[in-house]
Design a protein around this motif. Sequence first.
Motif, PDB file in Angstrom:
ATOM      1  N   PRO A  31     -23.782 -32.246  24.088  1.00 33.46           N
ATOM      2  CA  PRO A  31     -22.849 -31.588  25.006  1.00 33.46           C
ATOM      3  C   PRO A  31     -22.621 -32.426  26.269  1.00 33.46           C
ATOM      4  O   PRO A  31     -23.546 -33.081  26.740  1.00 33.46           O
ATOM      5  CB  PRO A  31     -23.562 -30.276  25.374  1.00 33.46           C
ATOM      6  CG  PRO A  31     -24.688 -30.123  24.430  1.00 33.46           C
ATOM      7  CD  PRO A  31     -24.982 -31.458  23.846  1.00 33.46           C
ATOM      8  N   THR A  62     -31.728 -42.415  35.103  1.00 29.83           N
ATOM      9  CA  THR A  62     -32.600 -42.060  33.989  1.00 29.83           C
ATOM     10  C   THR A  62     -32.302 -40.637  33.477  1.00 29.83           C
ATOM     11  O   THR A  62     -31.972 -39.751  34.261  1.00 29.83           O
ATOM     12  CB  THR A  62     -34.076 -42.265  34.425  1.00 29.83           C
ATOM     13  OG1 THR A  62     -34.883 -42.167  33.293  1.00 29.83           O
ATOM     14  CG2 THR A  62     -34.523 -41.272  35.453  1.00 29.83           C
ATOM     15  N   LYS A  66     -27.798 -41.985  28.097  1.00 35.11           N
ATOM     16  CA  LYS A  66     -27.226 -43.280  27.705  1.00 35.11           C
ATOM     17  C   LYS A  66     -27.706 -43.703  26.309  1.00 35.11           C
ATOM     18  O   LYS A  66     -26.889 -44.049  25.442  1.00 35.11           O
ATOM     19  CB  LYS A  66     -27.611 -44.368  28.728  1.00 35.11           C
ATOM     20  CG  LYS A  66     -27.177 -44.037  30.144  1.00 35.11           C
ATOM     21  CD  LYS A  66     -27.538 -45.123  31.126  1.00 35.11           C
ATOM     22  CE  LYS A  66     -29.025 -45.377  31.293  1.00 35.11           C
ATOM     23  NZ  LYS A  66     -29.775 -44.242  31.862  1.00 35.11           N
ATOM     24  N   THR A  67     -29.024 -43.642  26.119  1.00 35.27           N
ATOM     25  CA  THR A  67     -29.569 -44.055  24.826  1.00 35.27           C
ATOM     26  C   THR A  67     -29.074 -43.128  23.721  1.00 35.27           C
ATOM     27  O   THR A  67     -28.654 -43.582  22.647  1.00 35.27           O
ATOM     28  CB  THR A  67     -31.121 -44.021  24.873  1.00 35.27           C
ATOM     29  OG1 THR A  67     -31.533 -44.796  25.987  1.00 35.27           O
ATOM     30  CG2 THR A  67     -31.734 -44.539  23.608  1.00 35.27           C
ATOM     31  N   ALA A  68     -29.121 -41.820  24.001  1.00 33.29           N
ATOM     32  CA  ALA A  68     -28.707 -40.844  22.980  1.00 33.29           C
ATOM     33  C   ALA A  68     -27.242 -41.074  22.607  1.00 33.29           C
ATOM     34  O   ALA A  68     -26.892 -41.070  21.416  1.00 33.29           O
ATOM     35  CB  ALA A  68     -28.922 -39.427  23.509  1.00 33.29           C
ATOM     36  N   ASN A 180     -30.243 -48.830  33.919  1.00 31.80           N
ATOM     37  CA  ASN A 180     -30.389 -47.750  34.902  1.00 31.80           C
ATOM     38  C   ASN A 180     -29.950 -48.241  36.263  1.00 31.80           C
ATOM     39  O   ASN A 180     -29.865 -47.471  37.202  1.00 31.80           O
ATOM     40  CB  ASN A 180     -31.880 -47.393  35.080  1.00 31.80           C
ATOM     41  CG  ASN A 180     -32.411 -46.637  33.913  1.00 31.80           C
ATOM     42  OD1 ASN A 180     -31.657 -46.099  33.127  1.00 31.80           O
ATOM     43  ND2 ASN A 180     -33.720 -46.600  33.785  1.00 31.80           N
ATOM     44  N   TYR A 206     -26.331 -35.144  35.203  1.00 33.24           N
ATOM     45  CA  TYR A 206     -25.908 -33.804  34.763  1.00 33.24           C
ATOM     46  C   TYR A 206     -26.073 -32.806  35.901  1.00 33.24           C
ATOM     47  O   TYR A 206     -27.034 -32.896  36.664  1.00 33.24           O
ATOM     48  CB  TYR A 206     -26.770 -33.332  33.594  1.00 33.24           C
ATOM     49  CG  TYR A 206     -26.594 -34.112  32.317  1.00 33.24           C
ATOM     50  CD1 TYR A 206     -25.405 -34.053  31.607  1.00 33.24           C
ATOM     51  CD2 TYR A 206     -27.624 -34.892  31.802  1.00 33.24           C
ATOM     52  CE1 TYR A 206     -25.254 -34.757  30.414  1.00 33.24           C
ATOM     53  CE2 TYR A 206     -27.478 -35.598  30.611  1.00 33.24           C
ATOM     54  CZ  TYR A 206     -26.295 -35.526  29.935  1.00 33.24           C
ATOM     55  OH  TYR A 206     -26.129 -36.211  28.767  1.00 33.24           O
TER      56      TYR A 206
HETATM   57  N1  LIG Z   1     -25.791 -34.468  26.369  1.00 33.84           N
HETATM   58  C1  LIG Z   1     -26.988 -34.315  25.826  1.00 33.84           C
HETATM   59  N2  LIG Z   1     -27.191 -33.403  24.867  1.00 33.84           N
HETATM   60  C2  LIG Z   1     -28.407 -33.243  24.299  1.00 33.84           C
HETATM   61  N3  LIG Z   1     -29.489 -33.944  24.637  1.00 33.84           N
HETATM   62  C3  LIG Z   1     -29.351 -34.857  25.599  1.00 33.84           C
HETATM   63  C4  LIG Z   1     -28.097 -35.106  26.230  1.00 33.84           C
HETATM   64  N4  LIG Z   1     -28.274 -36.075  27.158  1.00 33.84           N
HETATM   65  C5  LIG Z   1     -29.558 -36.432  27.103  1.00 33.84           C
HETATM   66  N5  LIG Z   1     -30.207 -35.704  26.172  1.00 33.84           N
HETATM   67  C6  LIG Z   1     -31.623 -35.806  25.812  1.00 33.84           C
HETATM   68  O1  LIG Z   1     -32.357 -36.135  26.982  1.00 33.84           O
HETATM   69  C7  LIG Z   1     -33.344 -37.124  26.708  1.00 33.84           C
HETATM   70  C8  LIG Z   1     -33.084 -38.333  27.560  1.00 33.84           C
HETATM   71  O2  LIG Z   1     -31.832 -38.918  27.182  1.00 33.84           O
HETATM   72  P1  LIG Z   1     -31.645 -40.498  27.029  1.00 33.84           P
HETATM   73  O3  LIG Z   1     -32.916 -41.144  26.566  1.00 33.84           O
HETATM   74  O4  LIG Z   1     -30.427 -40.741  26.235  1.00 33.84           O
HETATM   75  O5  LIG Z   1     -31.405 -40.888  28.554  1.00 33.84           O
HETATM   76  P2  LIG Z   1     -31.171 -42.314  29.178  1.00 33.84           P
HETATM   77  O6  LIG Z   1     -30.007 -42.177  30.079  1.00 33.84           O
HETATM   78  O7  LIG Z   1     -31.102 -43.353  28.119  1.00 33.84           O
HETATM   79  O8  LIG Z   1     -32.483 -42.458  30.034  1.00 33.84           O
HETATM   80  P3  LIG Z   1     -33.318 -43.777  30.399  1.00 33.84           P
HETATM   81  O9  LIG Z   1     -32.421 -44.612  31.214  1.00 33.84           O
HETATM   82  O10 LIG Z   1     -34.468 -43.244  31.175  1.00 33.84           O
HETATM   83  O11 LIG Z   1     -33.716 -44.402  29.096  1.00 33.84           O
HETATM   84  C9  LIG Z   1     -33.259 -37.392  25.216  1.00 33.84           C
HETATM   85  O12 LIG Z   1     -34.211 -36.597  24.562  1.00 33.84           O
HETATM   86  C10 LIG Z   1     -31.860 -36.949  24.836  1.00 33.84           C
HETATM   87  O13 LIG Z   1     -31.804 -36.494  23.511  1.00 33.84           O
END
Ligand SMILES: Nc1ncnc2c1ncn2[C@@H]1O[C@H](COP(=O)(O)OP(=O)(O)OP(=O)(O)O)[C@@H](O)[C@H]1O
Length: 383
Positions: A31, A62, A66-68, A180, A206
């Motif tokens: 979402p 963080t 981004k990764t997801a 990041n 968010y």
């Molecule tokens: N829009 C979303 N819907 C569902 N889950 C989310 C969403 N955004 C993030 N998450 C969940 O939150 C957690 C952190 O997300 P993610 O690892 O993608 O963040 P990131 O921006 O890559 O963080 P970092 O820079 O610390 O690695 C994961 O478990 C991911 O599944």
Amino acid sequence: MANIFDDLEVGKSVFKDKQPLDHRFLPENLPHRKEQITQIAKYWIEALNNVTPSDITIYGKTGTGKTAAAKFAREQLNEAASNKNVFIKVEYIRCTDYTTEYQVIAQLCQKLGRNVPHRGWTKGEVINTFRDIFRRNAYGKKLILIVILDEIDILLSKDGDGILYTLTRTDNVSILSISNYVEFKQFITPRVMSSLRDKEIVFPPYGADQLADILSERAHLSFKEDTIESDVIPLCSAMAAKEEGDARYALDLLRTAGEIADEEESDKIIGDYVRRAKDRIEHNKITDIILTLPTQQQRVLDAILRLTQNNEEITSGKLYDTYKEVSKGDSVTYRRIFDFINELEMLGIISTNTISRGRGKGRTNIITLQCDTNLLEKTLYSI
Ligand SMILES: Nc1ncnc2c1ncn2[C@@H]1O[C@H](COP(=O)(O)OP(=O)(O)OP(=O)(O)O)[C@@H](O)[C@H]1O
């Protein structure tokens, strides 16, 4: 005799499946990230036409997904490519695991079916093997490789930008960098910048309502029905929105609150468990950081703690004197202390504030502890 696991499984739990609350879980739906995923897809669609896509850079704090989002886009591209006459590979590399150009290229070779040792060859040999994959691949079709470099700032700050130089100068390779740190391009030299014609996508933090949507979907997958009081998700979301909109932290709060409910043998998660979860997470985070600091840095922290407990204003000069007492002769130079102060500040354990002493008297840096003194004392003296 009854199986030992039977007894352990009998315990009541609010969880039906803990996995969806794990960081590594990739949900079917993300979402509030449709726009960003669509932006990635708009560049990657080129690959479906057998054209190497532009390089992309994703920025965001963080836990902003981004990764997801990158992994989600990868799944979608793989699915779309399976119906087309194209040969696309999307490989994910976390740069905290592969911290040098050699290691990244060797890992890519491995994933693409070339046996390259993780050490021992020259960098030139590894790069030649990598480039050779594109000249002669077993399928006879043009191979397009998209490399996702997650946490790229770590690799660039440790090993320079050689990796980007090599990848941007290999035909049919497209890079998706994730950082990041908005300033990460300071690590990139002009020779690489000129060929890295990348497109940038920003992931904003968010808000509380968005976090609530994310948590509701995951809670539905993880908890048994009617186990969550109505204030729990809004509370986790509000707390995580304050922590820079970090979805990972929101998920940690919810999972830990569930674990506390289980420990209390309660069949409902209540708001109070979320507040306790916050303390527990904070506590674990600080303890982990302190325990993994090098000894000399622990001594600097010990000196800051002593001065704080004596209600003294902490200047770097005073800190150095106390640090020397703590380290009993085995100390680093005054110059080095400034690096330690910077690192402790980056970790969020202390803050520094420059104050002016009045005309002609110059400026002084004042250090303030940013974590609980009791927790710090307990952790430092348990070592
Ligand atoms: N829009 C979303 N819907 C569902 N889950 C989310 C969403 N955004 C993030 N998450 C969940 O939150 C957690 C952190 O997300 P993610 O690892 O993608 O963040 P990131 O921006 O890559 O963080 P970092 O820079 O610390 O690695 C994961 O478990 C991911 O599944």
